[in-house]
Motif scaffolding. Structure first.
Motif, mmCIF file in Angstrom:
data_model
loop_
_atom_site.group_PDB
_atom_site.id
_atom_site.type_symbol
_atom_site.label_atom_id
_atom_site.label_comp_id
_atom_site.label_asym_id
_atom_site.label_seq_id
_atom_site.Cartn_x
_atom_site.Cartn_y
_atom_site.Cartn_z
ATOM 1 N N ARG A 711 -23.616 -36.682 9.284
ATOM 2 C CA ARG A 711 -24.932 -36.145 8.953
ATOM 3 C C ARG A 711 -25.385 -35.082 9.951
ATOM 4 N NH1 ARG A 711 -29.143 -37.804 11.707
ATOM 5 N NH2 ARG A 711 -30.529 -37.516 9.930
ATOM 6 N N ASP A 712 -24.793 -35.045 11.151
ATOM 7 C CA ASP A 712 -25.253 -34.128 12.183
ATOM 8 C C ASP A 712 -24.270 -32.988 12.480
ATOM 9 O OD1 ASP A 712 -27.683 -35.475 12.669
ATOM 10 O OD2 ASP A 712 -26.627 -36.959 13.907
ATOM 11 N N PHE A 713 -23.109 -33.014 11.873
ATOM 12 C CA PHE A 713 -22.081 -32.028 12.226
ATOM 13 C C PHE A 713 -21.456 -31.439 10.968
ATOM 14 C CE2 PHE A 713 -17.548 -31.120 13.140
ATOM 15 C CZ PHE A 713 -17.741 -30.035 13.991
ATOM 16 N N ASP A 714 -21.326 -30.123 10.950
ATOM 17 C CA ASP A 714 -20.577 -29.455 9.886
ATOM 18 C C ASP A 714 -19.807 -28.290 10.481
ATOM 19 O OD1 ASP A 714 -22.058 -26.767 9.400
ATOM 20 O OD2 ASP A 714 -23.696 -28.214 9.301
ATOM 21 N N PHE A 715 -18.769 -27.887 9.792
ATOM 22 C CA PHE A 715 -17.960 -26.764 10.246
ATOM 23 C C PHE A 715 -17.352 -26.076 9.029
ATOM 24 C CE2 PHE A 715 -15.077 -30.308 9.853
ATOM 25 C CZ PHE A 715 -13.913 -29.758 9.320
ATOM 26 N N GLY A 716 -16.925 -24.852 9.226
ATOM 27 C CA GLY A 716 -16.345 -24.112 8.114
ATOM 28 C C GLY A 716 -15.867 -22.747 8.539
ATOM 29 N N GLY A 717 -15.687 -21.905 7.550
ATOM 30 C CA GLY A 717 -15.194 -20.564 7.832
ATOM 31 C C GLY A 717 -15.224 -19.688 6.607
ATOM 32 N N THR A 718 -14.916 -18.431 6.843
ATOM 33 C CA THR A 718 -14.854 -17.434 5.770
ATOM 34 C C THR A 718 -13.536 -16.681 5.899
ATOM 35 O OG1 THR A 718 -17.257 -17.130 5.822
ATOM 36 C CG2 THR A 718 -15.960 -15.429 4.735
ATOM 37 N N VAL A 719 -12.810 -16.606 4.807
ATOM 38 C CA VAL A 719 -11.614 -15.788 4.771
ATOM 39 C C VAL A 719 -11.825 -14.737 3.681
ATOM 40 C CG1 VAL A 719 -10.437 -17.389 3.201
ATOM 41 C CG2 VAL A 719 -9.107 -15.746 4.549
ATOM 42 N N ARG A 720 -11.575 -13.480 4.022
ATOM 43 C CA ARG A 720 -11.763 -12.399 3.060
ATOM 44 C C ARG A 720 -10.550 -11.487 3.073
ATOM 45 N NH1 ARG A 720 -14.647 -8.090 6.170
ATOM 46 N NH2 ARG A 720 -15.015 -8.931 8.251
ATOM 47 N N HIS A 721 -10.249 -10.979 1.897
ATOM 48 C CA HIS A 721 -9.070 -10.130 1.739
ATOM 49 C C HIS A 721 -9.420 -8.920 0.882
ATOM 50 C CE1 HIS A 721 -4.995 -8.770 0.906
ATOM 51 N NE2 HIS A 721 -5.309 -8.765 -0.376
ATOM 52 N N ASP A 722 -8.986 -7.759 1.333
ATOM 53 C CA ASP A 722 -9.069 -6.523 0.552
ATOM 54 C C ASP A 722 -7.671 -5.920 0.499
ATOM 55 O OD1 ASP A 722 -11.740 -6.816 0.234
ATOM 56 O OD2 ASP A 722 -12.311 -4.891 1.093
ATOM 57 N N SER A 723 -7.287 -5.450 -0.673
ATOM 58 C CA SER A 723 -6.007 -4.768 -0.792
ATOM 59 C C SER A 723 -6.144 -3.344 -0.258
ATOM 60 C CB SER A 723 -5.554 -4.757 -2.253
ATOM 61 O OG SER A 723 -6.478 -4.017 -3.052
#
Length: 806
Positions: A711-723
């Protein structure tokens, strides 16, 4: 970036809480339960009732009946209150409705690709400038330019320039500035031409930023304090305070400063203040007044890299020099005031009225490097412009909900008046220090400034003190371009349920260009050297039909148009290759022309899944643009051109998924697979027919995900790709090398990963950490048609912030 916080019950407002707020925030109750207090309070409240029941036979009978009765389950869910009125409760990345009141149905029922980035998604991402946020979204790339068209945010949506198609709360923002996110509630990207909503322009789509407004629902004070590598500092405050039962004030403030990672001495500074005041005279009438002010300044502006070599070995230089000099700058000052009136005239009739006046002052003056073959080194060139913008807009939207043949019908009628004026000029450079190299072969005096060692080649070493070799003093010059347009518009839109499953959408809009003038002037004397005047009525429409295949799923078909006029890009002057005013070859004067016209067909489906917490979308589309204004060459400063001789096509598929996959996992994901080509061109550009559009990525995708194990901790990320993509002029096909058949100005594709984590210490304090470009990937986002502006993505940066709720 400020985060949505737990319920602010410690600062109650006398106005009753809405059901949405009650369902959305129960942190105080949860806290009591964890300490064993909730049970005690409940028992104390029930004791008098128990005593009465023991002595009263009637009460005893009622009590037995109550014991056997079945009551609905009350589920207490701990969720943060989101002040965004368009949010989907409990799904921080998903918006339920549009901030534009002209969209009368939820986004999941609107037959059009509308991508929304919420404030929660922006905060998690760690990105702050609107340019950074939107360039991470599928189907959007960045454009480039220099001199008259280098200002601010330059977006390309579905292959079409959208730098003049940015809106704030439904009104066009013509400032062409560097925009910040500190006062943004959500950003909406509408794909496909739709001048029925946007007015002139919007060939590929439009961007609408929804701002944070004062609310009477509850009080809060949120402060975000952030620091990081490369001298990163960012401090924001978001304060909402109710004043009595009928008024509220909300203040958002920003102070930020940072060096560009690995690009010393380039830096960026941002300051901002947004004040919103609400007065609710009654439940049917309210007035909101707000002010938005922002100051952006880049010292030693970073123009990125440049291309070197010949095909098939055209590539970015390995020399990582920043050519800007002492005293160089890029600035953007914004001051805007907006008045809003909401009046429920009758139960079925609502008027939303907006009036805005604003000024934007943009300016830049700097040196930028490019490779010089004769010098065998990188020389620097001057680039400068100032641009003053004044704008007034008034818009009335009247919504009428009624019944048509017994079916739900929602009509919106709009009247709009705008008055936009843009003045432009340049700066002159006085250099106190002597040239240090020459660009001519053989003997001779120095005639240039080199920032890499002369004769060292394409990847030469940087000279000593490369940012202090000119001793430049910049002087603002006179006005050389005066652009002014007044427009009045009227539109009617309707949404009607034809059956229980079929819904029809439609809209028509007329934009009358009352007064459009574009004057060129001698900057020294002020004498008018050219005067173009134009009047036109733009007619555009939008229509869609949706079919409900399931209670939470639709399929739809839609068609929309968009139009723009000759000279419609005010920051491009007479640069015909960049949407500026086209003067006709052989005539030497400008001439009237038919509007450029874009037509878009779209077939799609939308599904609200998992109790409306997850939205899945898919669409196939094709956009045809005709009557394109063209330059007569790929020259760097093509002025003369031809009108209505060009055409192009973009088609593809877009996929989207946003919301909560589980209670603990949220995501926003999307992908665009597109193709573009020139279908018609003038004689000078005939060889480009069949070539793709400039800075156009065939494939782009992004995935931002967040997992909350506790309930007190979250994590993540973003991955993006362009040709990969190629540089060139907008609306004209990219050039290919004749010998190799390869793109003349290439940009490699890239994949970039960002990471973040949040830890809540208590209800007042949360830690937020980001690693941007975690792999320290060297990547480039756009290239100028000459190859000597190659915009570079930021290198790795670590930041950590404290979110305080006071």
């Amino acid at each position: 970036m400020e985060k949505s916080a737990h319920a602010a019950s410690r600062n109650p407002v006398r106005k009753p809480a809405s059901l949405r707020q009650i369902a959305a925030s129960q942190s105080s109750i949860q806290t009591l339960a964890r300490h064993g207090l909730a049970a005690g309070i409940s028992a104390a409240m029930l004791m008098p009732l128990c005593a009465t029941a023991q002595t009263d036979p009637t009460a005893q009978a009622q009590g037995k009946a109550a014991e056997s009765a079945t009551f609905p389950t009350i589920q207490v869910v701990e969720k943060a209150i989101d002040p965004n009125p368009n949010a989907e409760v409990g799904a921080p990345y998903k918006a339920k409705t549009s901030g534009d009141s002209r969209h009368t149905r939820p986004l999941a029922e609107t037959p059009q690709t509308i991508q929304v980035v919420t404030a929660a998604a922006i905060a998690d991402s760690g990105q702050t400038d609107l340019k950074q946020i939107l360039s991470s979204q599928p189907g959007i790339t960045l454009g480039t330019g220099e001199n008259g068209n280098m200002f601010g945010d330059n977006f390309v949506i579905r292959g079409q320039s959208a730098k003049s198609d940015v809106f704030v709360d439904g009104l066009r923002d013509p400032g062409m500035s560097t925009r910040e996110s500190f006062a943004i509630e959500q950003v909406e990207i509408t794909k496909g031409p739709n001048s029925s909503f946007a007015g002139r322009g919007s060939a590929g789509g439009a961007i609408n930023a929804i701002t944070k407004q004062a609310t009477l629902d509850y009080n809060f004070t949120r402060v975000n304090l952030g620091v990081g590598t490369d001298s990163y500092q960012r401090y924001t405050a978001d304060i909402n305070k109710a004043i009595g039962d009928n008024a509220a004030v909300r203040i958002n403030a920003l102070w930020a400063d940072q060096d560009v990672p690995d690009r010393d001495p380039a830096s960026r500074a941002r300051k901002g203040l947004a004040i919103s005041g609400l007065y609710e005279a009654s439940k049917d009438f309210s007035i909101t007044l707000d002010y938005y002010g922002a100051r952006g300044k880049d010292d030693y502006p970073d123009t990125g890299s440049y291309l070197v070599g010949n095909q098939p070995y055209r590539r970015p230089t390995e020399s990582d020099v920043v050519g800007a000099q002492d005293g160089d700058f890029m600035k953007s000052d914004i001051d805007t005031g907006t008045a809003r009136i909401r009046w429920n005239i009758a139960p079925e009739v609502t008027l939303n009225s907006l009036t805005r006046y604003g000024t934007t002052n943009n300016s830049y003056a700097f040196w930028a490097p490019q490779y010089n073959t004769n010098a065998q080194a990188a020389t620097i060139q001057t680039h400068s412009r100032w641009q003053d913008v004044k704008y007034f807009a008034h818009q009335d939207n009247l919504r009428w909900d009624t019944s048509l043949f017994g079916r739900k019908n929602e009509s919106v009628f709009t009247l709009e008046y705008t008055d936009h004026q843009v003045d432009q000029g340049g700066y002159t450079a006085a250099n106190a220090l002597p040239f240090n190299c020459r660009t001519a072969t053989g003997s001779g005096t120095n005639n240039a400034y080199c920032v890499t060692v002369p004769g060292s080649g394409t990847d030469g070493a940087t000279i000593a003190n490369p940012n202090s070799i000119t001793g430049t003093t910049w002087t603002r010059g006179g006005k050389n371009y005066d652009w002014h347009v007044k427009t009045v518009a009227a539109s009617a839109m309707d949404t009607v349920d034809l059956t229980d499953r079929f819904t029809a959408f439609g809209g028509l809009r007329l934009d009358r260009i009352l007064d459009f003038t574009a004057k060129t002037l001698n900057a020294s004397t002020g004498a008018i050297t050219g005067d173009y005047q134009y009047e036109e009525t733009l007619r555009n429409g939008w229509a869609g039909l949706s079919y409900k295949v399931a209670p939470d799923g639709i399929v739809y078909a839609a068609y929309g148009t968009g139009q723009d006029i000759n000279g419609g890009e005010p920051d491009s002057g007479t640069a015909a290759g960049y949407g500026g005013l086209v003067t006709v070859t052989g005539v030497g004067v400008v001439t009237n022309a038919k509007p450029e016209t874009s037509k878009n067909w779209e077939l799609g489906t939308k599904w609200n899944l998992l109790d409306h917490k997850l939205l899945a979308t898919a669409a196939v589309f094709r956009t045809d643009k005709s009557n394109v204004m063209e330059a007569t060459s790929q020259a760097e400063y093509a002025v003369d051109g031809t009108t209505n001789t060009g055409a192009n096509r973009v088609q593809g598929v877009e996929l989207g998924l946003v919301g909560n996959v589980t209670d603990n996992f949220s995501l926003q994901a999307g992908a665009a697979f597109m193709k573009s080509k020139i279908t018609k061109a003038n004689a000078a550009n005939a060889s480009l027919i069949g070539h793709p559009l400039a800075n156009f990525a065939n494939q782009s995708s992004s995935l931002q995900g967040k997992y909350q194990p506790t309930r007190d901790f979250d994590f993540g990320g973003t991955v993006r790709h362009d040709s990969r993509r190629c540089g060139g002029q907008p609306d004209t096909g990219v050039a290919y090398d004749a010998a190799t058949g390869l793109c003349a100005q290439p940009v490699k594709g890239f994949t970039v990963l960002d990471l973040f984590a949040n830890y809540r210490i208590n209800k007042h304090l949360q830690l937020h950490a980001n690693v941007l470009n975690a792999g320290d990937k060297e990547y480039y986002t756009a290239v100028y048609r000459g190859g000597f502006f190659l915009y570079k993505g930021d290198a790795r940066r670590f930041t950590i912030a404290i979110d305080l709720e006071l």
